[in-house]
Design a protein around this motif. Sequence first.
Motif, PDB file in Angstrom:
ATOM      1  N   THR A  42       0.961  -1.171  -0.145  1.00 40.90           N
ATOM      2  CA  THR A  42      -0.087  -0.051  -0.183  1.00 40.90           C
ATOM      3  C   THR A  42       0.927   1.138   0.012  1.00 40.90           C
ATOM      4  N   ARG A  43       2.094   1.198   0.655  1.00 33.52           N
ATOM      5  CA  ARG A  43       2.727   2.452   0.973  1.00 33.52           C
ATOM      6  C   ARG A  43       3.565   2.983  -0.482  1.00 33.52           C
ATOM      7  N   LEU A  44       3.298   2.027  -1.264  1.00 32.45           N
ATOM      8  CA  LEU A  44       3.933   2.243  -2.681  1.00 32.45           C
ATOM      9  C   LEU A  44       3.121   3.376  -3.405  1.00 32.45           C
ATOM     10  N   GLY A  96       9.475 -11.184   0.161  1.00 28.23           N
ATOM     11  CA  GLY A  96       9.541 -10.843  -1.108  1.00 28.23           C
ATOM     12  C   GLY A  96      10.272  -9.298  -1.160  1.00 28.23           C
ATOM     13  N   ASP A  97       9.850  -8.583  -0.332  1.00 27.80           N
ATOM     14  CA  ASP A  97      10.317  -7.206  -0.417  1.00 27.80           C
ATOM     15  C   ASP A  97      11.579  -6.991   0.482  1.00 27.80           C
ATOM     16  N   VAL A  98      12.480  -7.872   0.582  1.00 30.88           N
ATOM     17  CA  VAL A  98      13.754  -7.505   1.174  1.00 30.88           C
ATOM     18  C   VAL A  98      14.863  -8.360   0.185  1.00 30.88           C
ATOM     19  N   ALA A 152      11.768  -2.613   1.177  1.00 31.95           N
ATOM     20  CA  ALA A 152      11.542  -1.421   0.336  1.00 31.95           C
ATOM     21  C   ALA A 152       9.874  -1.337   0.457  1.00 31.95           C
ATOM     22  N   ASN A 153       9.714  -0.442   1.198  1.00 30.16           N
ATOM     23  CA  ASN A 153       8.050   0.025   1.447  1.00 30.16           C
ATOM     24  C   ASN A 153       7.565   1.028   0.581  1.00 30.16           C
ATOM     25  N   THR A 154       8.603   1.967   0.158  1.00 31.25           N
ATOM     26  CA  THR A 154       8.336   3.120  -0.696  1.00 31.25           C
ATOM     27  C   THR A 154       9.093   3.402  -1.790  1.00 31.25           C
ATOM     28  N   PRO A 175       2.123  -4.834  -8.288  1.00 32.97           N
ATOM     29  CA  PRO A 175       2.278  -5.495  -6.973  1.00 32.97           C
ATOM     30  C   PRO A 175       3.724  -5.204  -6.568  1.00 32.97           C
ATOM     31  N   LYS A 176       3.769  -4.854  -5.277  1.00 33.20           N
ATOM     32  CA  LYS A 176       5.361  -4.705  -4.720  1.00 33.20           C
ATOM     33  C   LYS A 176       6.474  -5.483  -5.385  1.00 33.20           C
ATOM     34  N   VAL A 177       6.163  -6.747  -4.982  1.00 34.56           N
ATOM     35  CA  VAL A 177       7.205  -7.520  -5.409  1.00 34.56           C
ATOM     36  C   VAL A 177       7.640  -7.717  -6.874  1.00 34.56           C
TER      37      VAL A 177
HETATM   38 CA    CA Z   1       8.299  -4.552   4.456  1.00 30.94          CA
END
Ligand code: CA
Length: 504
Positions: A47-49, A140-142, A267-269, A54-56
Amino acid sequence: MLFGEAVERVTGNLTKVGVVRCGRREKITTMEKTGFAIAIMAAGKGTRLKSKRPKVLHEIGGQALLRHVIAAARTVVPADRIYCIVGHEADRVKAAVAPTGVKFVMQEEQRGTGHALQMVKAYFAISGDALPEHLLVLSGDVPLIRPETIAAICELHLAERAAMTILTAVPQDPTGYGRVLRVREGGAEVTAIVEQKSLAPDQLSSPEINSGIYCFETKELFARLDSLSTNNAHGEYYLTDVAAMMVADGLRVVAVKAESVDEVLGANTIAEMMHLDAAMRLATARRLMAQGVTIFRPETCVIDAQVEVGADTVIEPYVQLLGATKIGVESRVRSYSVVQNSTLGDGVLVRNGCVLDGALVSDLAVLGPYAHLRPESRIGEGAHVGNFVETKKVTMGKGSKANHLNYLGDAVIGAGVNIGAGAITCNYDGVHKHLTTIGDGVFVGSDSTLVAPVTLGDGSYVAAGSCITEDVPAGSLALGRSRQVTKPGWAAKRRTAMEAKKNS
Ligand code: CA
Ligand code: UD1
């Protein structure tokens, strides 16, 4: 780090681990026999992006976050022991990483990291896949996690005979991350992981963050997942709560610090993502420089993670090397060139402002400035493709030259050919593409148009300004233009007539 030796040391039981002799070292080729599987949490929306993607699937270093994580996981276990938890835009995520051969676990609703692992438990219950003894959990976001670090956490987990091993780091600013509380400073044992929003005032300054990467005894993890609650700030099932539950049951929960903070940053943003992108590209540039490549002002270059460059090649500022690009030794790529999915040989010179995509360039070729090589351009040894020349699906033989203002599409060009300034292939009739074949040693005069399909035989000449619509036999001259007419004195007479008209 010698992972094989370390595992041998810590387990003292070689029958449990897959080792292979290579020289004097023993190296683990697979951890399959130690009973490891890997779950990658990739179902969240991000959501923060504030992005539809999708973030990943956001990219750093030219590859989706999740691709990086899978690549690291693949160094530890085979793809069929990797379980990707997908949910938000699951089809898109699956399609993007399916070629890696990993398995997918569906998490329809994303109710937290603990819920994600509940889905893995359910998957094992119905799929019939053998339950692994140890479950490594990656986020998946690291994406910068290194294989060595994954190996280190597995090692420690086995050595400590822990129920849960947590990878941690101490970044400059820990705000936003869950914090790992140790029993005592310097000790391995952990009491709990506390999420940012649940930190008590005296815990706010605790500096050690949870990376979101863990190793579990699968049975001990699965035994506790159903006891998780959503009684917290986000109303989610926190996987992190398992730590305190295990401790309460007298099990061993330990933490290991990552060697570098950067590799466990999430990576949240978009801004955080670009920070990771810069870190990854700098790491790529450093890798290449360590192999003897000169990169001027590496911080200005955009180099994807898989790019390979040979020693003594020089990369000038503001160059982009993308995708599966490979460059040989002693080449030079001058500023503002963008090279994508292309292979360049040794001693190649790419002058300023060239754009290459899917091209194959042989040794000693010279390109540009401002050449555009589109897919399936195969440029022969020592050939020249000069200013404002566009090529597509072209094979150009050894030493051939197209130096100024050409379009060469769907053509097979022999060796030692000279294509004059402005000459082009007319390869498209509005419906189909046709082939132009040019033999060895052909001379194509300037500004000629070669209307395909057409063949110019070996050693033939095309007069400048010709429109060639018929094949030219080897050794002949073709003139495809009207003969010049010269009218002596005409211009002077006209000028006089014009002057007279103006003055009347
Ligand atoms: Ca995260
Ligand atoms: C999580 C950790 C936090 C840690 C941080 C490190 C929890 C409760 N907190 O927080 O302690 O410091 O990671 O980066 O675990 N995901 C799912 N399904 C879900 C929710 C999330 O698969 O229902 C995936 C996400 O796609 C993501 C990963 O799990 O890849 C982490 O989720 P995220 O929401 O980013 O957790 P953080 O708030 O970063």
